[in-house]
Design an enzyme around this catalytic site. Structure first.
Site, short mmCIF file in Angstrom:
data_model
loop_
_atom_site.label_atom_id
_atom_site.label_comp_id
_atom_site.label_asym_id
_atom_site.label_seq_id
_atom_site.Cartn_x
_atom_site.Cartn_y
_atom_site.Cartn_z
N SER A 48 0.74 -1.14 -0.05
CA SER A 48 0.04 0.02 0.28
C SER A 48 0.87 1.15 -0.10
CB SER A 48 -0.93 0.06 1.24
OG SER A 48 -1.69 1.26 1.40
N SER A 53 -2.16 2.35 -7.77
CA SER A 53 -3.28 3.17 -8.33
C SER A 53 -2.93 4.10 -9.24
CB SER A 53 -4.18 3.41 -7.42
OG SER A 53 -4.67 2.44 -6.62
N SER A 120 -2.14 -7.97 -3.69
CA SER A 120 -2.04 -9.24 -4.05
C SER A 120 -0.68 -9.94 -3.15
CB SER A 120 -2.01 -9.35 -5.16
OG SER A 120 -1.30 -8.60 -6.21
#
Length: 207
Positions: A48, A53, A120
Site C-alpha cells: 500500500s 493506483s 496481492s
C-alpha cells in the site's frame, strides 16, 4: 500465512452438474483482431502506498489517448461492488484475487488491455491468476518501493492505523508481503517517476 497448498477452501465449491461449457462462435483472437490490438493483463502488485493506483491510472489514460482499448480494475474500487462481501482474512483475500483474475481473463478474451492494481501479497494467489492466461498475456509489474517510503507517504492513513493496532492483518506491518521472483517489470517509485514507470510498461507491451 498458512502452509496449505490451496489459497482458500475449495471443498464446498462444486460445478453444477447442469453447467456445460458453451462454445462461442466468435473467438478471442477474432475479437482482438477487430480491435486491432494485442490483449494483455497488466498486474501491478506491491505494498500500500507503493504507487500502484497512480501508475495504473496514468497507464490507462496514456493508452486511452493513444486510441487503445483498456480498462482499469483497482483494488479499492472493486471492493465497493463485486467484492464488497469480502473481508481481509487470508481466505477472503485469496477469493478477492481469484474473482479479479476471472474478470481480467474475460476482459482479455474480449480483446482489451486490462490493468489490475492490487496488493496481492501472496505468491500463490498471483501464480493462480497467471495460470489463467496464455503465455505472454499476463504481465506482472512489481512495485518494489521500500516500506519506509510507502509508510512515509501513507496517503490513506492506513499505516498509522496499523501501527496503532486499529487495523489488523495489514500487509507489511502485521501481515507478510511475498516478493515476486519472476516479475516481468520491477519498478521503484522512490526513484522512478510516474512517466518513466508508464514508459517501461509500454515498452514491454510493444514487444
Amino acid at each position: 500465512m498458512s502452509d496449505s497448498n490451496t489459497p482458500y477452501e475449495l471443498k464446498n465449491i462444486h460445478l453444477p452438474s447442469n453447467a456445460v461449457w458453451h462454445k462461442c462462435t466468435v473467438s478471442p483472437q477474432e475479437r482482438a483482431q477487430l480491435l486491432g490490438q494485442v490483449p494483455r493483463c497488466i498486474w501491478l502488485t506491491g505494498l500500500s502506498g507503493s504507487g500502484k493506483s497512480t501508475i495504473a491510472n496514468a497507464l490507462d489514460a496514456t493508452l486511452h489517448e493513444a486510441g487503445i482499448k483498456s480498462f482499469l480494475l483497482d483494488g479499492d474500487n472493486v471492493r465497493h461492488g463485486l467484492n464488497k462481501d469480502l473481508g481481509m482474512t487470508e481466505t477472503d483475500r485469496a477469493e478477492n484475487i481469484r474473482r479479479i483474475g476471472e474478470v481480467a481473463k474475460l476482459m482479455v478474451d474480449a480483446g482489451l488491455i486490462v490493468i489490475c492494481a492490487f496488493i496481492s501479497p501472496y505468491k500463490r494467489d498471483r501464480q493462480m491468476v497467471r495460470s489463467m492466461f496464455h503465455h505472454g498475456q499476463f504481465v506482472e509489474a512489481y512495485l518494489e518501493t521500500p516500506l519506509s517510503v510507502c509508510e512515509e507517504r501513507d496517503p490513506k492513513g492506513l499505516y498509522k492505523k496499523a501501527r496503532a493496532g486499529v487495523i489488523k492483518q495489514f500487509t507489511g506491518i502485521s501481515d507478510p508481503y511475498e516478493t515476486p521472483e519472476n516479475a516481468e517489470i520491477v519498478i521503484d517509485t522512490s526513484r522512478d517517476s510516474v512517466t518513466d514507470s508508464v514508459k517501461r510498461i509500454l515498452q514491454v507491451l510493444s514487444q
